[in-house]
Scaffold this active site. Structure first.
Site, mmCIF file in Angstrom:
data_model
loop_
_atom_site.group_PDB
_atom_site.id
_atom_site.type_symbol
_atom_site.label_atom_id
_atom_site.label_comp_id
_atom_site.label_asym_id
_atom_site.label_seq_id
_atom_site.Cartn_x
_atom_site.Cartn_y
_atom_site.Cartn_z
ATOM 1 N N ASP A 66 0.859 -1.185 0.000
ATOM 2 C CA ASP A 66 0.000 0.000 0.000
ATOM 3 C C ASP A 66 0.895 1.235 0.000
ATOM 4 O O ASP A 66 2.059 1.183 0.404
ATOM 5 C CB ASP A 66 -0.923 0.020 1.239
ATOM 6 C CG ASP A 66 -2.207 0.806 1.001
ATOM 7 O OD1 ASP A 66 -3.285 0.193 0.938
ATOM 8 O OD2 ASP A 66 -2.135 2.049 0.851
ATOM 9 N N ASN B 148 -5.443 -4.766 -6.633
ATOM 10 C CA ASN B 148 -6.693 -4.218 -6.126
ATOM 11 C C ASN B 148 -6.656 -2.706 -5.882
ATOM 12 O O ASN B 148 -7.707 -2.067 -5.854
ATOM 13 C CB ASN B 148 -7.027 -4.985 -4.829
ATOM 14 C CG ASN B 148 -8.040 -4.288 -3.977
ATOM 15 O OD1 ASN B 148 -9.218 -4.295 -4.294
ATOM 16 N ND2 ASN B 148 -7.577 -3.667 -2.898
ATOM 17 N N TYR C 253 -13.376 6.512 -14.483
ATOM 18 C CA TYR C 253 -13.368 5.324 -13.611
ATOM 19 C C TYR C 253 -14.003 4.146 -14.338
ATOM 20 O O TYR C 253 -13.459 3.043 -14.376
ATOM 21 C CB TYR C 253 -14.147 5.638 -12.333
ATOM 22 C CG TYR C 253 -14.240 4.479 -11.358
ATOM 23 C CD1 TYR C 253 -13.178 4.145 -10.531
ATOM 24 C CD2 TYR C 253 -15.402 3.714 -11.264
ATOM 25 C CE1 TYR C 253 -13.266 3.085 -9.632
ATOM 26 C CE2 TYR C 253 -15.494 2.658 -10.367
ATOM 27 C CZ TYR C 253 -14.424 2.352 -9.550
ATOM 28 O OH TYR C 253 -14.508 1.298 -8.672
ATOM 29 N N LYS D 218 -12.238 0.593 -15.477
ATOM 30 C CA LYS D 218 -12.666 -0.715 -14.961
ATOM 31 C C LYS D 218 -13.103 -1.646 -16.092
ATOM 32 O O LYS D 218 -12.935 -2.860 -16.000
ATOM 33 C CB LYS D 218 -13.772 -0.544 -13.922
ATOM 34 C CG LYS D 218 -13.296 0.158 -12.634
ATOM 35 C CD LYS D 218 -12.212 -0.642 -11.914
ATOM 36 C CE LYS D 218 -11.813 -0.046 -10.579
ATOM 37 N NZ LYS D 218 -10.758 -0.813 -9.901
ATOM 38 N N THR E 107 -16.810 0.547 2.106
ATOM 39 C CA THR E 107 -15.400 0.805 2.421
ATOM 40 C C THR E 107 -15.209 2.319 2.506
ATOM 41 O O THR E 107 -16.078 3.077 2.066
ATOM 42 C CB THR E 107 -14.478 0.268 1.301
ATOM 43 O OG1 THR E 107 -14.691 1.077 0.129
ATOM 44 C CG2 THR E 107 -14.745 -1.190 0.965
#
Ligand SMILES: NC(=O)c1ccc[n+]([C@@H]2O[C@H](COP(=O)([O-])OP(=O)(O)OC[C@H]3O[C@@H](n4cnc5c(N)ncnc54)[C@H](O)[C@@H]3O)[C@@H](O)[C@H]2O)c1
Length: 254
Positions: free
Chosen positions: A38, A91, A158, A162, A193
């Protein structure tokens, strides 16, 4: 009983929060040694601590997956720490600018693509090179239901990124199908999230619309994406490659 990822080494990008964190925990629970990658040191270290609390094995590697050098180093550090790389969950991603198509600047567009698409490709580049040396592996890329259907709420970059992740996944799956490397994507619906909480507040009326459109009457939880990802990484899905697994509580079935 041995876990489904016993003796495997896994790498999770964006492992410091949300879906990535839940998946790192689930993978460790299934017996994998996990590298939590990360950009956020705080988030990544916290995930490693949570894995340790459930008696799993994990190591934090700070990596910005928009940087090829960092990605190369992340894969090298994984192999240096645990000897190999069996499962990779690409991810890390961001939500996009929240502007309509004609309002996007080129910088908005490039920022989204650099992380959500180029970052995934670069991760695959170095992961696949390692997996070819080992004669096998499993990769899961995070797409989205927005990789399958569009959205009218100012996230066209976005959505494009994707959709592209799915195309990349399918093509790479074909390229390495006879090298014992399986490559799939997961397409989450709306999952509770930090990223989603931010978007629900930022886009006018979005929270209400999202709630109304949930056939199962609730948002998904990160653990409900982690479980399918573990399955896609495990030998239980040995004939599954080149697919985008939709986990969305039937949103796209409407
Ligand atoms: N939450 C949802 O509803 C949902 C739905 C579909 C797809 N997704 C996708 O799932 C993925 C994870 O989303 P989330 O909701 O868990 O988000 P999140 O914001 O909770 O977690 C994202 C993590 O990625 C890290 N990150 C961001 N930029 C990075 C970079 N350049 N390098 C390395 N790490 C970086 C962040 O520090 C954070 O820890 C994203 O690709 C997102 O597009 C989420």
């Amino acid at each position: 009983m041995a876990g489904r990822l016993q003796n495997k080494v896994a790498l999770v990008t964006g492992g410091g929060s949300g879906i990535g964190r839940a998946t790192a925990l689930a993978m460790a629970h299934e017996g994998a040694k996990v590298v939590v990658a990360d950009m956020s040191v705080e988030g990544g270290e916290e995930t490693v601590q949570l894995v340790a609390e459930q008696r799993g094995v994990a190591k934090f590697v700070r990596a910005d997956v928009t940087s090829e050098e960092a990605i190369k180093g992340m894969v090298q550090e994984t192999v240096a720490a645990f000897g190999r790389l069996d499962c990779a969950f690409n991810n890390a991603g961001m939500g996009g600018a929240g502007k309509r198509t004609h309002e996007h600047t080129e910088a908005d567009w490039d920022r989204t693509m650099a992380l959500n698409l180029t970052g995934v490709w670069l991760c695959m580049k170095y992961e696949i090179a390692q997996m070819l040396k080992q004669c096998g592996g499993a990769i899961v890329n995070t797409s989205s239901i927005r990789g399958v259907v569009g959205l009218d709420s100012g996230l066209s970059a976005y959505v494009a990124s994707k959709h592209a992740v799915l195309g990349l996944t399918k093509s790479a799956a074909l390229e390495y199908a006879n090298h014992n490397i399986r490559i799939n994507a997961v397409c989450p619906g709306v999952i509770e999230t930090p990223m989603v909480t931010k978007a629900l507040v930022a886009i006018d009326g979005y929270a209400e619309r999202v709630q109304i459109m949930q056939p199962v009457g609730r948002l998904g939880q990160p653990e409900e994406i982690a479980k399918p990802v573990v399955w896609l990484c495990s030998d239980a899905s040995s004939y599954v490659t080149g697919t985008g697994l939709i986990a969305d509580g039937a949103w796209t079935a409407q």
